[in-house]
Design a protein around this motif. Sequence first.
Motif, PDB file in Angstrom:
ATOM      1  N   ASP A  49       0.562   5.524   0.746  1.00  0.00           N
ATOM      2  CA  ASP A  49      -0.258   6.618   1.264  1.00  0.00           C
ATOM      3  C   ASP A  49       0.421   7.948   0.965  1.00  0.00           C
ATOM      4  N   PHE A  59       5.125  10.643   1.361  1.00  0.00           N
ATOM      5  CA  PHE A  59       4.428   9.368   1.206  1.00  0.00           C
ATOM      6  C   PHE A  59       4.959   8.350   2.205  1.00  0.00           C
ATOM      7  N   ARG A  99       3.850   0.839   2.652  1.00  0.00           N
ATOM      8  CA  ARG A  99       3.571  -0.191   3.649  1.00  0.00           C
ATOM      9  C   ARG A  99       3.818  -1.577   3.070  1.00  0.00           C
ATOM     10  N   ARG A 112       0.848  -1.191   0.000  1.00  0.00           N
ATOM     11  CA  ARG A 112       0.000   0.000   0.000  1.00  0.00           C
ATOM     12  C   ARG A 112       0.882   1.238   0.000  1.00  0.00           C
ATOM     13  N   THR A 170      -4.964  12.695   3.558  1.00  0.00           N
ATOM     14  CA  THR A 170      -4.341  11.455   3.086  1.00  0.00           C
ATOM     15  C   THR A 170      -5.091  10.900   1.874  1.00  0.00           C
ATOM     16  N   TYR A 171      -4.344  10.127   1.098  1.00  0.00           N
ATOM     17  CA  TYR A 171      -4.934   9.392  -0.021  1.00  0.00           C
ATOM     18  C   TYR A 171      -4.165   8.091  -0.147  1.00  0.00           C
ATOM     19  N   ALA A 172      -4.891   6.973  -0.225  1.00  0.00           N
ATOM     20  CA  ALA A 172      -4.241   5.660  -0.192  1.00  0.00           C
ATOM     21  C   ALA A 172      -4.455   4.897  -1.494  1.00  0.00           C
ATOM     22  N   PHE A 215       0.411  12.001   1.768  1.00  0.00           N
ATOM     23  CA  PHE A 215       0.000  12.917   2.836  1.00  0.00           C
ATOM     24  C   PHE A 215       0.264  14.361   2.417  1.00  0.00           C
ATOM     25  N   ASP A 222      -4.177   0.928  -2.658  1.00  0.00           N
ATOM     26  CA  ASP A 222      -3.980  -0.487  -2.342  1.00  0.00           C
ATOM     27  C   ASP A 222      -3.365  -1.132  -3.578  1.00  0.00           C
TER      28      ASP A 222
END
Length: 222
Positions: free
Chosen positions: A25, A126, A129, A23, A89-91, A27, A93
């Motif tokens: 993210d 960013f 993960r 993932r 935030t923007y994620a 910010f 996947d």
Amino acid sequence: MLEAFINARDRFLKSGGLVMPSRGDIFAQPITDGQLWQEQEAKASFWRSQDFHGVDLSALHDAALDEYFGQAVVGYYPPEAAVSDDVATYAFDFGTCSVQDLRKFEIPFSFRITKTAILHGFGCWFDARFDGSTERVVLSTSPKAPGTHWYQSRLLLRRPIAVNPGQSISGTLSFKVNDRLSYDVEVNVVLDGTSVSSHQRVRLDDQMYHYLTPGQPQVPHA
């Protein structure tokens, strides 16, 4: 790079396999940085000349300001530059997102201001993960994390906004893939409850490197 990563996932990942990173993210937070803003503005001063060997250059001054403030500024910035405790935030996947998802996306934001300052732009970073079978590892490029060679990125407003504690700002950061293997970002921000607003287009492929500024944290040795 992310498009190639997603294409490789679609072509080669076996059923039940893991994607690494799992993932990503993005910010963003509102920041103040008068020194950096003045540096960018000063770069356009040459184009104010009305008699450069007999040539009036002043008609190009406005375009020069757009050029310099349209650059993404890459480098560390201190956490205390933030004028709000809120973070947008923007994620992604990476196990499920598509290439189309990467090509155009928008980050809406609403920030409550915590200090009297001039809002000069937005600081962005960013996290990546890595979700393993038994453990999770996060690589963070936050201004509060140890330094990395990715640094952070600042998106400056040519027309900054004065803000005070208790006020709020809202708007969007709209990302769209360009033909230079990067993104154009449309920054739109409004001081809530007023007619004050600012807009800036930033080209992420046109970067100004600002990481040699004295006093900024150093990238730790491995």
